[in-house]
Write a protein that holds these residues in place. Structure first.
Motif, PDB file in Angstrom:
ATOM      1  N   LEU B 245      36.547  71.537  26.273  1.00  0.00           N
ATOM      2  CA  LEU B 245      37.240  70.422  26.442  1.00  0.00           C
ATOM      3  C   LEU B 245      36.395  69.337  26.565  1.00  0.00           C
ATOM      4  O   LEU B 245      36.561  68.059  25.819  1.00  0.00           O
ATOM      5  CB  LEU B 245      38.173  70.247  27.493  1.00  0.00           C
ATOM      6  N   GLY B 246      35.207  69.233  27.225  1.00  0.00           N
ATOM      7  CA  GLY B 246      34.390  68.578  27.533  1.00  0.00           C
ATOM      8  C   GLY B 246      33.822  68.165  26.241  1.00  0.00           C
ATOM      9  O   GLY B 246      33.445  66.809  26.000  1.00  0.00           O
ATOM     10  N   PHE B 247      33.372  69.032  25.079  1.00  0.00           N
ATOM     11  CA  PHE B 247      33.001  68.628  23.678  1.00  0.00           C
ATOM     12  C   PHE B 247      33.825  67.716  23.078  1.00  0.00           C
ATOM     13  O   PHE B 247      33.157  66.745  22.588  1.00  0.00           O
ATOM     14  CB  PHE B 247      32.659  70.000  23.005  1.00  0.00           C
ATOM     15  N   TYR B 248      35.084  68.126  23.093  1.00  0.00           N
ATOM     16  CA  TYR B 248      36.025  67.102  22.428  1.00  0.00           C
ATOM     17  C   TYR B 248      35.874  65.627  22.985  1.00  0.00           C
ATOM     18  O   TYR B 248      35.769  64.706  22.209  1.00  0.00           O
ATOM     19  CB  TYR B 248      37.538  67.692  22.742  1.00  0.00           C
ATOM     20  N   LEU B 249      35.778  65.834  24.275  1.00  0.00           N
ATOM     21  CA  LEU B 249      35.949  64.368  24.935  1.00  0.00           C
ATOM     22  C   LEU B 249      34.633  63.553  24.563  1.00  0.00           C
ATOM     23  O   LEU B 249      34.634  62.483  24.270  1.00  0.00           O
ATOM     24  CB  LEU B 249      36.332  64.068  26.464  1.00  0.00           C
ATOM     25  N   PHE B 250      33.648  64.387  24.573  1.00  0.00           N
ATOM     26  CA  PHE B 250      32.011  63.994  24.304  1.00  0.00           C
ATOM     27  C   PHE B 250      32.128  63.433  23.009  1.00  0.00           C
ATOM     28  O   PHE B 250      31.505  62.409  22.821  1.00  0.00           O
ATOM     29  CB  PHE B 250      31.182  65.109  24.924  1.00  0.00           C
ATOM     30  N   ALA B 251      32.408  64.266  22.155  1.00  0.00           N
ATOM     31  CA  ALA B 251      32.401  63.798  20.663  1.00  0.00           C
ATOM     32  C   ALA B 251      33.000  62.640  20.338  1.00  0.00           C
ATOM     33  O   ALA B 251      32.636  61.965  19.725  1.00  0.00           O
ATOM     34  CB  ALA B 251      33.389  65.003  19.767  1.00  0.00           C
ATOM     35  N   GLU B 252      34.398  62.162  21.175  1.00  0.00           N
ATOM     36  CA  GLU B 252      34.779  60.873  20.726  1.00  0.00           C
ATOM     37  C   GLU B 252      33.686  59.685  21.319  1.00  0.00           C
ATOM     38  O   GLU B 252      33.823  58.633  20.645  1.00  0.00           O
ATOM     39  CB  GLU B 252      36.043  60.932  21.701  1.00  0.00           C
ATOM     40  N   TYR B 253      33.060  60.037  22.337  1.00  0.00           N
ATOM     41  CA  TYR B 253      32.252  58.723  22.989  1.00  0.00           C
ATOM     42  C   TYR B 253      30.976  58.735  21.935  1.00  0.00           C
ATOM     43  O   TYR B 253      30.587  57.641  21.630  1.00  0.00           O
ATOM     44  CB  TYR B 253      31.821  59.130  24.136  1.00  0.00           C
ATOM     45  N   ILE B 254      30.538  59.906  21.446  1.00  0.00           N
ATOM     46  CA  ILE B 254      29.442  59.925  20.654  1.00  0.00           C
ATOM     47  C   ILE B 254      30.062  59.167  19.157  1.00  0.00           C
ATOM     48  O   ILE B 254      29.279  58.413  18.738  1.00  0.00           O
ATOM     49  CB  ILE B 254      28.939  61.088  20.062  1.00  0.00           C
ATOM     50  N   ASN B 255      31.102  59.514  18.672  1.00  0.00           N
ATOM     51  CA  ASN B 255      31.680  58.683  17.359  1.00  0.00           C
ATOM     52  C   ASN B 255      32.058  57.248  17.725  1.00  0.00           C
ATOM     53  O   ASN B 255      31.357  56.482  16.908  1.00  0.00           O
ATOM     54  CB  ASN B 255      33.199  59.430  17.470  1.00  0.00           C
ATOM     55  N   MET B 256      32.224  56.935  19.002  1.00  0.00           N
ATOM     56  CA  MET B 256      32.335  55.523  19.376  1.00  0.00           C
ATOM     57  C   MET B 256      30.934  54.793  19.230  1.00  0.00           C
ATOM     58  O   MET B 256      30.725  53.754  18.546  1.00  0.00           O
ATOM     59  CB  MET B 256      32.909  55.254  20.578  1.00  0.00           C
ATOM     60  N   PHE B 257      30.246  55.488  19.750  1.00  0.00           N
ATOM     61  CA  PHE B 257      28.422  54.925  19.683  1.00  0.00           C
ATOM     62  C   PHE B 257      28.066  55.036  18.300  1.00  0.00           C
ATOM     63  O   PHE B 257      27.569  53.780  17.917  1.00  0.00           O
ATOM     64  CB  PHE B 257      27.672  55.877  20.576  1.00  0.00           C
ATOM     65  N   VAL B 258      28.346  55.958  17.418  1.00  0.00           N
ATOM     66  CA  VAL B 258      27.683  55.769  16.117  1.00  0.00           C
ATOM     67  C   VAL B 258      28.536  54.691  15.320  1.00  0.00           C
ATOM     68  O   VAL B 258      27.906  54.126  14.377  1.00  0.00           O
ATOM     69  CB  VAL B 258      27.784  57.262  15.495  1.00  0.00           C
ATOM     70  N   SER B 259      29.858  54.854  15.304  1.00  0.00           N
ATOM     71  CA  SER B 259      30.519  53.515  14.688  1.00  0.00           C
ATOM     72  C   SER B 259      30.282  52.096  15.155  1.00  0.00           C
ATOM     73  O   SER B 259      30.219  51.299  14.463  1.00  0.00           O
ATOM     74  CB  SER B 259      32.094  54.023  14.732  1.00  0.00           C
ATOM     75  N   SER B 260      29.967  52.086  16.340  1.00  0.00           N
ATOM     76  CA  SER B 260      29.442  50.745  16.979  1.00  0.00           C
ATOM     77  C   SER B 260      28.119  50.401  16.261  1.00  0.00           C
ATOM     78  O   SER B 260      27.935  49.322  15.625  1.00  0.00           O
ATOM     79  CB  SER B 260      29.377  50.756  18.440  1.00  0.00           C
ATOM     80  N   ALA B 261      27.276  51.343  16.133  1.00  0.00           N
ATOM     81  CA  ALA B 261      25.908  51.268  15.476  1.00  0.00           C
ATOM     82  C   ALA B 261      26.165  50.882  14.132  1.00  0.00           C
ATOM     83  O   ALA B 261      25.558  50.082  13.515  1.00  0.00           O
ATOM     84  CB  ALA B 261      25.169  52.442  15.710  1.00  0.00           C
ATOM     85  N   VAL B 262      26.920  51.497  13.228  1.00  0.00           N
ATOM     86  CA  VAL B 262      27.337  51.146  11.976  1.00  0.00           C
ATOM     87  C   VAL B 262      27.814  49.961  11.682  1.00  0.00           C
ATOM     88  O   VAL B 262      27.454  49.058  10.907  1.00  0.00           O
ATOM     89  CB  VAL B 262      28.255  52.262  11.482  1.00  0.00           C
ATOM     90  N   MET B 263      28.817  49.661  12.506  1.00  0.00           N
ATOM     91  CA  MET B 263      29.248  48.055  12.442  1.00  0.00           C
ATOM     92  C   MET B 263      28.159  47.097  12.824  1.00  0.00           C
ATOM     93  O   MET B 263      28.238  46.083  12.105  1.00  0.00           O
ATOM     94  CB  MET B 263      30.397  48.126  13.517  1.00  0.00           C
ATOM     95  N   ALA B 264      27.408  47.290  13.872  1.00  0.00           N
ATOM     96  CA  ALA B 264      26.351  46.385  14.102  1.00  0.00           C
ATOM     97  C   ALA B 264      25.429  46.256  13.121  1.00  0.00           C
ATOM     98  O   ALA B 264      24.977  45.100  12.571  1.00  0.00           O
ATOM     99  CB  ALA B 264      25.474  46.816  15.233  1.00  0.00           C
ATOM    100  N   THR B 265      25.152  47.297  12.196  1.00  0.00           N
ATOM    101  CA  THR B 265      24.105  47.255  11.261  1.00  0.00           C
ATOM    102  C   THR B 265      24.707  46.748   9.873  1.00  0.00           C
ATOM    103  O   THR B 265      24.126  45.755   9.145  1.00  0.00           O
ATOM    104  CB  THR B 265      23.593  48.836  10.840  1.00  0.00           C
ATOM    105  N   LEU B 266      25.738  47.011   9.327  1.00  0.00           N
ATOM    106  CA  LEU B 266      26.504  46.583   8.340  1.00  0.00           C
ATOM    107  C   LEU B 266      27.090  45.032   8.411  1.00  0.00           C
ATOM    108  O   LEU B 266      26.826  44.252   7.484  1.00  0.00           O
ATOM    109  CB  LEU B 266      27.996  47.327   7.925  1.00  0.00           C
ATOM    110  N   TYR B 267      27.637  44.673   9.631  1.00  0.00           N
ATOM    111  CA  TYR B 267      27.995  43.394   9.674  1.00  0.00           C
ATOM    112  C   TYR B 267      27.307  42.408  10.548  1.00  0.00           C
ATOM    113  O   TYR B 267      27.453  41.012  10.548  1.00  0.00           O
ATOM    114  CB  TYR B 267      29.382  43.319   9.918  1.00  0.00           C
ATOM    115  N   PHE B 268      26.610  43.018  11.491  1.00  0.00           N
ATOM    116  CA  PHE B 268      25.914  41.857  12.672  1.00  0.00           C
ATOM    117  C   PHE B 268      24.864  41.862  12.616  1.00  0.00           C
ATOM    118  O   PHE B 268      24.019  41.911  13.825  1.00  0.00           O
ATOM    119  CB  PHE B 268      26.842  42.190  14.152  1.00  0.00           C
TER     120      PHE B 268
END
Lengths: 165, 346
Positions: B245-268
């Motif tokens: 269960l911890g992995f599932y919850l953790f994966a969501e936070y890592i996804n959030m971090f990576v997609s934030s980094a992608v948005m910052a790189t592409l648009y900001f």
């Protein structure tokens, strides 16, 4: 070259598992692995765009929908229709005939020399785009019309008949 | 590629991996603190000063809890589900440019692990693969609620991937490259003499669509229908316990971090910041750029959490309507407008 043989072995191995797996969901998962090995083949040939599109469209979208459908209808041994022995024998003979035809046809071909590509960078996005929109514009546009018509057909089938409502 | 270069790459991979895990860990803490702040509570404050050790306590608890595999579950796939989820979450960060070139002694190296020509498409592929972890886990649990969660996740991801892809196309038309390294380099500084150089100023609509799709792809509220606890008990992870269960919850936070980094790189602007040309030391610019990039990423992560504790969850048909009837037409309109404007400017 040894990488190619290893990946080719994996492709064939997983595709055999696709048809021998008992559980349909397992079969789809093996199909995903098979497509993944195809992606590696494309990368080995330096066809980056094709590789990544195969990855996104086939592995990421089409097979997700396959899996989706299979999970919804939940096939298992109990609900699988029983086939009579006659059908099995007929299937075996038909398949064997097909195999013989394929083998004979392949034998008739001469083994060509290893393909020499004129341009190794052909698979890069820029070059591929230029070729598709210059030399092969007509076939490209026609195939897009084909896809569009398939989409319109799907929407037409999915929407309810207005008279019936 | 020399030995030194390979060692540098390996060190870089380890650092990025460790940073994403630490950020994901402290995102759980930040989430609880921000929720507490927005709801006028105190939040976790027992483990260490200000509760700063709370993520470690949570991790220890997750590891030590009893592990349950349901009797009728498919054991192999039940374990494969969370493993796939965390793996696909982690590999996305490989193509993100974390900074410019850094020179130490005689070595000059990039702070980007792999500058592949099709970087954006790679991110896109990893995102589209991310749903398999949820689908396989949900199906293998052999539970109706899990299955419903898995199916919701699949259709939601596929629907929003289309709008996301279309919003990226408009961006690619203006940048003319698929490599994340080049896109970050193009947004140099903040003002290029004629106009703002960050892509968000030339593609505001595209950014908005991308942002909404990023919420949907990471299964964050208001689009967390796959784990909607009011309808589906726990969604796809109903049957999971302990570290799975911890992995599932953790994966969501890592996804959030990576997609934030992608948005910052592409648009900001990625690692770019205003007045960077006034600093002459290349190493200083690189380090400051990385700090700025992480600042942008943290702002996005904060935004993710702010939205979660502010906006109620969508209903499933509203979610589909938004994806297919609003975002996709808007994205197509954005492509057309971009094309027309580009012709006029040229």
């Amino acid at each position: 070259m040894s990488t190619f043989y290893f990946i080719a072995f994996l492709s064939i191995f997983f595709s055999i598992l696709v048809i021998t797996a008992r559980n349909p969901v397992h079969s789809i998962l093996y199909l995903i692995l098979t497509f993944f090995t195809f992606t590696i083949h494309y990368i080995l040939m330096n066809a980056q765009f094709l590789a990544i599109v195969n990855f996104i469209v086939y592995m990421g979208a089409i097979l997700v929908l396959f899996l989706y459908t299979l999970m919804l209808i939940n096939l298992n041994k109990e609900s699988e229709p029983r086939k009579s022995n006659l059908v099995k024998i007929a299937g075996f003979i038909g398949g064997a005939c097909f195999l013989i035809t394929i083998v004979a046809a392949l034998k008739a071909f001469k083994m060509s020399d290893s393909v020499v590509t004129q341009n190794n960078d052909l698979g890069l996005v820029k070059n591929l785009g230029k070729i598709l929109f210059n030399e092969f514009l007509l076939p490209f546009e026609i195939s897009s019309v084909l896809l569009l018509s398939a989409m319109v057909g799907a929407v037409l089938l999915a929407t309810k008949d207005p008279k019936a409502a | 590629m020399g030995t030194a270069e390979i060692i540098i790459k390996i060190v870089l991979v380890v650092i990025v991996f460790a940073i994403s895990l630490v950020i994901a860990m402290y995102s759980t803490y930040a989430e609880r603190k921000i929720a507490a702040f927005l709801q006028d509570r105190v939040g976790p404050n027992r483990a260490g000063p200000w509760g700063i050790l709370q993520p470690l306590a949570d991790g220890g608890k997750m590891f030590l809890k009893e592990e349950i595999i349901p009797t009728n579950a498919n054991t192999f796939l039940f374990i494969a589900g969370p493993s796939l989820a965390i793996m696909t979450a982690c590999i996305g960060s490989a193509v993100i440019p974390w900074g410019q070139k850094l020179t130490i002694g005689s070595y000059t190296f990039d702070l980007q692990i792999a500058d592949i020509n099709v970087g954006i498409l790679y991110i896109f592929g990893v995102v589209s693969l991310g749903v398999y972890g949820i689908m396989i886990g949900g199906w293998a649990s052999n539970n109706k609620y899990s299955l419903l969660g898995a199916i919701r996740a699949a259709s939601q991801n596929i629907s929003y991937e289309i709008a996301m892809g279309l919003s990226i196309i408009a961006l690619l038309m203006t940048t003319g490259t698929l490599s994340l390294g080049h896109i970050a380099a193009q947004q140099h500084g903040f003002w290029n003499g004629h106009y703002f150089s960050w892509n968000v100023f030339s593609q505001p609509l595209g950014f908005l669509i991308f942002l909404v799709c990023a919420f949907a792809e990471t299964n964050r509220s208001p689009f967390d229908l796959p784990e909607c606890e009011t309808e589906l008990v726990g969604g796809y992870h109903t049957e999971y316990s302990s570290m799975k269960l911890g992995f599932y919850l953790f994966a969501e936070y890592i996804n959030m971090f990576v997609s934030s980094a992608v948005m910052a790189t592409l648009y900001f602007g990625g690692y770019n910041f205003p007045f960077m040309d006034l600093i002459h030391s290349q190493n200083l610019v690189t380090i400051l750029g990385t700090v700025f990039l992480f600042g942008k990423v943290f702002l996005f992560i904060f935004f993710f959490m702010w939205v979660r504790w502010t906006i109620p969850r969508f209903r499933y048909d509203q979610l589909m309507d938004l994806g297919w009837k609003v975002l996709i037409p808007l994205a197509i309109a954005n492509i057309i407008i971009t094309g027309v404007v580009m012709q006029f400017i040229k």
